[in-house]
Design an enzyme around this catalytic site. Structure first.
Site, PDB file in Angstrom:
ATOM      1  N   ASP A 184      65.531  77.080  77.685  1.00 14.49           N
ATOM      2  CA  ASP A 184      64.161  77.532  77.444  1.00 14.49           C
ATOM      3  C   ASP A 184      63.838  77.396  75.949  1.00 14.49           C
ATOM      4  OD1 ASP A 184      61.735  78.766  78.129  1.00 14.49           O
ATOM      5  OD2 ASP A 184      62.518  80.789  77.782  1.00 14.49           O
ATOM      6  N   HIS A 185      62.769  76.734  75.610  1.00 14.30           N
ATOM      7  CA  HIS A 185      62.301  76.600  74.223  1.00 14.30           C
ATOM      8  C   HIS A 185      63.342  76.030  73.259  1.00 14.30           C
ATOM      9  CE1 HIS A 185      58.437  78.512  74.913  1.00 14.30           C
ATOM     10  NE2 HIS A 185      59.057  79.460  75.583  1.00 14.30           N
ATOM     11  N   GLU A 229      56.095  70.512  75.764  1.00 17.76           N
ATOM     12  CA  GLU A 229      54.935  71.420  75.678  1.00 17.76           C
ATOM     13  C   GLU A 229      53.852  70.848  74.770  1.00 17.76           C
ATOM     14  OE1 GLU A 229      55.702  75.658  75.241  1.00 17.76           O
ATOM     15  OE2 GLU A 229      53.865  75.959  74.108  1.00 17.76           O
ATOM     16  N   SER A 249      59.687  88.826  80.475  1.00 19.53           N
ATOM     17  CA  SER A 249      59.329  90.210  80.106  1.00 19.53           C
ATOM     18  C   SER A 249      59.385  91.165  81.300  1.00 19.53           C
ATOM     19  CB  SER A 249      57.930  90.246  79.486  1.00 19.53           C
ATOM     20  OG  SER A 249      57.917  89.509  78.289  1.00 19.53           O
TER      21      SER A 249
HETATM   22  O1  G3H Z   1      59.793  82.682  75.731  1.00 20.57           O
HETATM   23  C1  G3H Z   1      60.693  83.387  75.310  1.00 20.57           C
HETATM   24  C2  G3H Z   1      61.616  84.040  76.281  1.00 20.57           C
HETATM   25  O2  G3H Z   1      61.068  85.255  76.748  1.00 20.57           O
HETATM   26  C3  G3H Z   1      62.966  84.214  75.674  1.00 20.57           C
HETATM   27  O3  G3H Z   1      62.978  85.245  74.761  1.00 20.57           O
HETATM   28  O4  G3H Z   1      64.025  84.235  72.754  1.00 20.57           O
HETATM   29  O5  G3H Z   1      63.982  86.730  73.075  1.00 20.57           O
HETATM   30  O6  G3H Z   1      65.456  85.290  74.492  1.00 20.57           O
HETATM   31  P1  G3H Z   1      64.180  85.364  73.698  1.00 20.57           P
HETATM   32  P1  13P Z   2      56.974  86.277  79.535  1.00 18.91           P
HETATM   33  O1  13P Z   2      57.195  86.892  78.196  1.00 18.91           O
HETATM   34  O2  13P Z   2      55.571  86.404  79.979  1.00 18.91           O
HETATM   35  O3  13P Z   2      57.936  86.801  80.562  1.00 18.91           O
HETATM   36  O4  13P Z   2      57.248  84.694  79.394  1.00 18.91           O
HETATM   37  C1  13P Z   2      58.548  84.180  79.441  1.00 18.91           C
HETATM   38  C2  13P Z   2      58.617  82.752  79.049  1.00 18.91           C
HETATM   39  O5  13P Z   2      57.641  82.033  78.958  1.00 18.91           O
HETATM   40  C3  13P Z   2      59.950  82.207  78.784  1.00 18.91           C
HETATM   41  O6  13P Z   2      59.878  80.900  78.301  1.00 18.91           O
HETATM   42 ZN    ZN Z   3      58.167  80.482  77.111  1.00 17.44          ZN
END
Ligand code: G3H
Ligand code: 13P
Ligand code: ZN
Length: 322
Positions: free
Chosen positions: A83-84, A135, A270
């Site tokens: 993720d990201h 993205e 979240s």
């Molecule tokens: O988009 C972000 C996700 O909720 C991951 O959050 O970087 O605190 O693990 P984090």
């Molecule tokens: P939320 O903070 O809305 O759960 O989004 C999570 C997210 O986009 C993780 O990449």
């Molecule tokens: Zn995200």
């Protein structure tokens, strides 16, 4: 079934008018809660790991826990996704280390720099049988270390999506249509209030989504920042010693609508955090003498499972789709 990429799950989701839940994992209880729900409901699922999750739990522990979940739930397709990812090196390390999908998030860079970095990741990933999410546009909230203030976000420009996808070769595209990361997605000034005083957020920009779909027929779209911040959890947190005023998320019916369109992946983190924290706070308040982590992590894991099951059936529509 071994870990899979998202290719086939997205194709079926697109054609079937539903979406796959992508849930963030940081520890064993979260992995178990999500995959027990998905397993029982015969739903494909994406387990996603952020840079922060890797720093917290260690890449190897996370991969091994996900592999255990795959063995325990052989009936469902499970993808392991970064993720990201913000650099080529991070994406490469996850591709080399067993992930089946990565996100390169270069959305804060210029259009040309976003294309160049995404293309570099796509070339490496595709050579290794891994798929790539990219993205375009920026969401408000926190994307790992990139903090975008509410009001400074930028919706995806539909006129850019075709060129971006064809020049990068990415497999799915995250777009900005008004969702946002975290539990405080909108400021009070951006919202109205309902009769109970709860914030009501502005509607998602379905016009932007529709324009993107027109330009990318058949192509899987991703929504980040898609927690709904259930008010029952916010109330519980506040009732048991927490302080989360004006926490607000994306209404579930809008996500349901997006899932029937080209949105094939909906990201939720979240709501997992809230489900766990609300239940742990309640447990501590009701059992001040308990100190065995298994006692309070058990209801927390169950709350994750119940919340994910609810999303699968009522928001994503991905139950019994294996
Ligand atoms: O988009 C972000 C996700 O909720 C991951 O959050 O970087 O605190 O693990 P984090
Ligand atoms: P939320 O903070 O809305 O759960 O989004 C999570 C997210 O986009 C993780 O990449
Ligand atoms: Zn995200």
């Amino acid at each position: 079934m071994a870990l899979v990429t998202t290719k086939e799950m997205f194709k079926k989701a697109y054609d079937g008018g539903y979406a796959i839940g992508a849930f963030n994992v940081n520890n064993m209880e979260i992995v178990q809660g999500i995959t027990e729900a998905a397993g029982e409901l015969e739903s494909p699922v994406i387990l996603q790991v952020s840079k922060g999750a890797r720093a917290y739990a260690n890449h190897k522990y996370l991969v091994k826990m996900v592999e255990a979940a795959v063995e325990e739930n052989p009936q469902i397709p499970i993808a392991l996704h970064l993720d990201h990812g913000d650099t080529f090196e991070l994406c490469k390390s996850c591709i080399d280390g067993g992930f089946t999908s990565v996100m390169i998030d270069a959305s804060s860079k210029s259009f040309e720099d976003n294309i160049a970095l995404t293309k570099q990741v796509v070339e490496y990933a595709h050579d290794h049988g891994v798929v790539v999410e990219a993205e375009l546009g920026t969401l408000a909230g926190i994307e790992d270390e990139v903090v975008v203030e509410a009001g400074k976000e930028a919706y995806t420009r539909p006129e850019e999506v075709e060129e971006f996808v064809s020049r990068t070769g990415c497999d799915s595209l995250a777009i900005a249509i008004g969702t946002s990361h975290g539990a405080y997605k909108f400021t009070a000034a951006q919202c109205t209030r309902n009769a109970e005083g709860i914030l009501v957020p502005p509607p998602l920009r379905f016009d932007v989504l529709e324009e993107c779909i027109k330009r990318l027929p058949g192509f899987p779209i991703v929504l980040h920042g898609s927690s709904s911040v259930p008010q029952e959890f916010v109330k519980m947190v506040n009732q048991y010693g927490g302080n989360m005023p004006d926490a607000v998320g994306i209404p579930e019916e809008q996500l349901r609508k997006a899932a029937t369109l080209a949105v094939c992946k909906i990201n939720i983190d979240s709501d997992i955090r809230l489900a766990m924290t609300a239940n742990i706070r309640k447990y501590f308040a009701e059992h001040p003498d308990h100190f065995d982590p298994r006692q309070y992590l058990k209801p927390a894991r169950q709350a994750v499972k119940d919340m994910v099951a609810h999303k699968i059936v009522n928001v994503l529509g991905s139950d019994h789709k294996i």
